[in-house]
Design a protein around this motif. Structure first.
Motif, PDB file in Angstrom:
ATOM      1  N   ASN A  32      -8.987 -45.208  73.445  1.00  0.00           N
ATOM      2  CA  ASN A  32      -8.627 -45.712  74.768  1.00  0.00           C
ATOM      3  C   ASN A  32      -7.335 -46.525  74.688  1.00  0.00           C
ATOM      4  N   GLU A  33      -7.194 -47.307  73.636  1.00  0.00           N
ATOM      5  CA  GLU A  33      -5.976 -48.092  73.452  1.00  0.00           C
ATOM      6  C   GLU A  33      -4.766 -47.187  73.201  1.00  0.00           C
ATOM      7  N   ARG A  34      -4.939 -46.129  72.425  1.00  0.00           N
ATOM      8  CA  ARG A  34      -3.826 -45.192  72.190  1.00  0.00           C
ATOM      9  C   ARG A  34      -3.408 -44.514  73.489  1.00  0.00           C
ATOM     10  N   THR A  35      -4.377 -44.205  74.343  1.00  0.00           N
ATOM     11  CA  THR A  35      -4.049 -43.616  75.639  1.00  0.00           C
ATOM     12  C   THR A  35      -3.253 -44.612  76.478  1.00  0.00           C
ATOM     13  N   PHE A  36      -3.674 -45.867  76.457  1.00  0.00           N
ATOM     14  CA  PHE A  36      -2.937 -46.917  77.155  1.00  0.00           C
ATOM     15  C   PHE A  36      -1.485 -46.970  76.667  1.00  0.00           C
ATOM     16  N   LEU A  37      -1.307 -46.953  75.354  1.00  0.00           N
ATOM     17  CA  LEU A  37       0.038 -47.015  74.801  1.00  0.00           C
ATOM     18  C   LEU A  37       0.875 -45.790  75.184  1.00  0.00           C
ATOM     19  N   ALA A  38       0.246 -44.635  75.279  1.00  0.00           N
ATOM     20  CA  ALA A  38       0.960 -43.428  75.719  1.00  0.00           C
ATOM     21  C   ALA A  38       1.436 -43.587  77.163  1.00  0.00           C
ATOM     22  N   TRP A  39       0.593 -44.165  78.025  1.00  0.00           N
ATOM     23  CA  TRP A  39       0.996 -44.409  79.405  1.00  0.00           C
ATOM     24  C   TRP A  39       2.157 -45.404  79.453  1.00  0.00           C
ATOM     25  N   ILE A  40       2.114 -46.433  78.595  1.00  0.00           N
ATOM     26  CA  ILE A  40       3.199 -47.416  78.565  1.00  0.00           C
ATOM     27  C   ILE A  40       4.501 -46.765  78.092  1.00  0.00           C
ATOM     28  N   ARG A  41       4.417 -45.893  77.090  1.00  0.00           N
ATOM     29  CA  ARG A  41       5.627 -45.173  76.644  1.00  0.00           C
ATOM     30  C   ARG A  41       6.190 -44.321  77.771  1.00  0.00           C
ATOM     31  N   THR A  42       5.317 -43.682  78.518  1.00  0.00           N
ATOM     32  CA  THR A  42       5.761 -42.878  79.658  1.00  0.00           C
ATOM     33  C   THR A  42       6.434 -43.764  80.693  1.00  0.00           C
ATOM     34  N   ALA A  43       5.845 -44.926  80.967  1.00  0.00           N
ATOM     35  CA  ALA A  43       6.434 -45.854  81.933  1.00  0.00           C
ATOM     36  C   ALA A  43       7.825 -46.295  81.475  1.00  0.00           C
ATOM     37  N   LEU A  44       7.958 -46.634  80.192  1.00  0.00           N
ATOM     38  CA  LEU A  44       9.259 -47.052  79.666  1.00  0.00           C
ATOM     39  C   LEU A  44      10.289 -45.926  79.757  1.00  0.00           C
ATOM     40  N   ALA A  45       9.862 -44.705  79.490  1.00  0.00           N
ATOM     41  CA  ALA A  45      10.781 -43.558  79.592  1.00  0.00           C
ATOM     42  C   ALA A  45      11.236 -43.355  81.033  1.00  0.00           C
ATOM     43  N   LEU A  46      10.325 -43.495  81.991  1.00  0.00           N
ATOM     44  CA  LEU A  46      10.694 -43.341  83.400  1.00  0.00           C
ATOM     45  C   LEU A  46      11.656 -44.439  83.832  1.00  0.00           C
ATOM     46  N   ILE A  47      11.395 -45.664  83.410  1.00  0.00           N
ATOM     47  CA  ILE A  47      12.278 -46.776  83.743  1.00  0.00           C
ATOM     48  C   ILE A  47      13.651 -46.562  83.104  1.00  0.00           C
ATOM     49  N   GLY A  48      13.673 -46.146  81.843  1.00  0.00           N
ATOM     50  CA  GLY A  48      14.933 -45.846  81.181  1.00  0.00           C
ATOM     51  C   GLY A  48      15.685 -44.725  81.878  1.00  0.00           C
ATOM     52  N   GLY A  49      14.972 -43.713  82.316  1.00  0.00           N
ATOM     53  CA  GLY A  49      15.596 -42.617  83.053  1.00  0.00           C
ATOM     54  C   GLY A  49      16.192 -43.078  84.369  1.00  0.00           C
ATOM     55  N   GLY A  50      15.487 -43.980  85.048  1.00  0.00           N
ATOM     56  CA  GLY A  50      16.020 -44.528  86.297  1.00  0.00           C
ATOM     57  C   GLY A  50      17.319 -45.277  86.079  1.00  0.00           C
ATOM     58  N   PHE A  51      17.356 -46.111  85.038  1.00  0.00           N
ATOM     59  CA  PHE A  51      18.595 -46.827  84.727  1.00  0.00           C
ATOM     60  C   PHE A  51      19.691 -45.863  84.294  1.00  0.00           C
ATOM     61  N   ALA A  52      19.337 -44.840  83.537  1.00  0.00           N
ATOM     62  CA  ALA A  52      20.334 -43.870  83.082  1.00  0.00           C
ATOM     63  C   ALA A  52      20.966 -43.147  84.269  1.00  0.00           C
ATOM     64  N   VAL A  53      20.154 -42.725  85.214  1.00  0.00           N
ATOM     65  CA  VAL A  53      20.693 -42.050  86.401  1.00  0.00           C
ATOM     66  C   VAL A  53      21.666 -42.976  87.122  1.00  0.00           C
ATOM     67  N   ASP A  54      21.277 -44.238  87.285  1.00  0.00           N
ATOM     68  CA  ASP A  54      22.135 -45.180  88.012  1.00  0.00           C
ATOM     69  C   ASP A  54      23.425 -45.490  87.258  1.00  0.00           C
ATOM     70  N   GLN A  55      23.348 -45.648  85.952  1.00  0.00           N
ATOM     71  CA  GLN A  55      24.505 -46.093  85.174  1.00  0.00           C
ATOM     72  C   GLN A  55      25.432 -44.963  84.728  1.00  0.00           C
ATOM     73  N   PHE A  56      24.870 -43.797  84.464  1.00  0.00           N
ATOM     74  CA  PHE A  56      25.679 -42.736  83.867  1.00  0.00           C
ATOM     75  C   PHE A  56      26.087 -41.632  84.828  1.00  0.00           C
ATOM     76  N   LEU A  57      25.749 -41.779  86.094  1.00  0.00           N
ATOM     77  CA  LEU A  57      26.177 -40.802  87.090  1.00  0.00           C
ATOM     78  C   LEU A  57      26.924 -41.486  88.233  1.00  0.00           C
ATOM     79  N   PRO A  58      27.986 -42.237  87.914  1.00  0.00           N
ATOM     80  CA  PRO A  58      28.694 -42.987  88.971  1.00  0.00           C
ATOM     81  C   PRO A  58      29.388 -42.075  89.989  1.00  0.00           C
ATOM     82  N   GLU A  59      29.710 -40.848  89.606  1.00  0.00           N
ATOM     83  CA  GLU A  59      30.394 -39.949  90.537  1.00  0.00           C
ATOM     84  C   GLU A  59      29.439 -39.314  91.551  1.00  0.00           C
TER      85      GLU A  59
END
Length: 131
Positions: A32-59
């Motif tokens: 159950n804890e490993r599943t929790f950590l997998a969800w947290i990794r997914t959350a971090l990846a989504l947040i990182g993707g959101g920042f990447a879209v904002d920062q690396f696509l200025p055009e």
């Protein structure tokens, strides 16, 4: 409603889960804890993707860029909150000898990510540039 309030309390005081039912096989709690950590990794990846879209696509047109970034950031926030909620609900169910809880959240998250991915495909193919 009472179950929801109790779940929220357990977010901040998980040691109180021990007050319920019997202790499950530790392997299930660790899974159950490993599943929790997998969800947290997914959350971090989504947040990182959101920042990447904002920062690396200025055009990209501001509204499109902000919309895609905010959709990814919101999905990351929801995923992180859902991770702890799911962990608590599963831990309680195991201690009580109940069926594990089911959720529509994985379906909703998948659909949200798919919509953003399709929008990104359109952006890549047609190159929406801000003017």
């Amino acid at each position: 409603m009472n179950d929801f309030v109790q779940s929220l309390r357990l977010w901040c005081a998980p040691q109180r889960i021990r007050e319920e039912g019997d202790t499950p096989d530790y392997r299930f709690s660790l899974a159950n804890e490993r599943t929790f950590l997998a969800w947290i990794r997914t959350a971090l990846a989504l947040i990182g993707g959101g920042f990447a879209v904002d920062q690396f696509l200025p055009e990209l047109v501001w509204g499109v860029r902000a919309g895609l970034a905010l959709a990814l950031l919101a999905a990351g926030v929801l995923c992180a909150l859902r991770a702890v909620n799911h962990w608590v609900r599963c831990e309680r169910a195991m201690r009580r000898g109940e069926d594990l809880p089911v959720s529509r959240f994985p379906t909703l998250l998948s659909l949200a990510v798919a919509v953003v991915a399709v929008a990104m495909v359109v952006v890549v193919l047609f190159g929406w540039e801000g003017r």
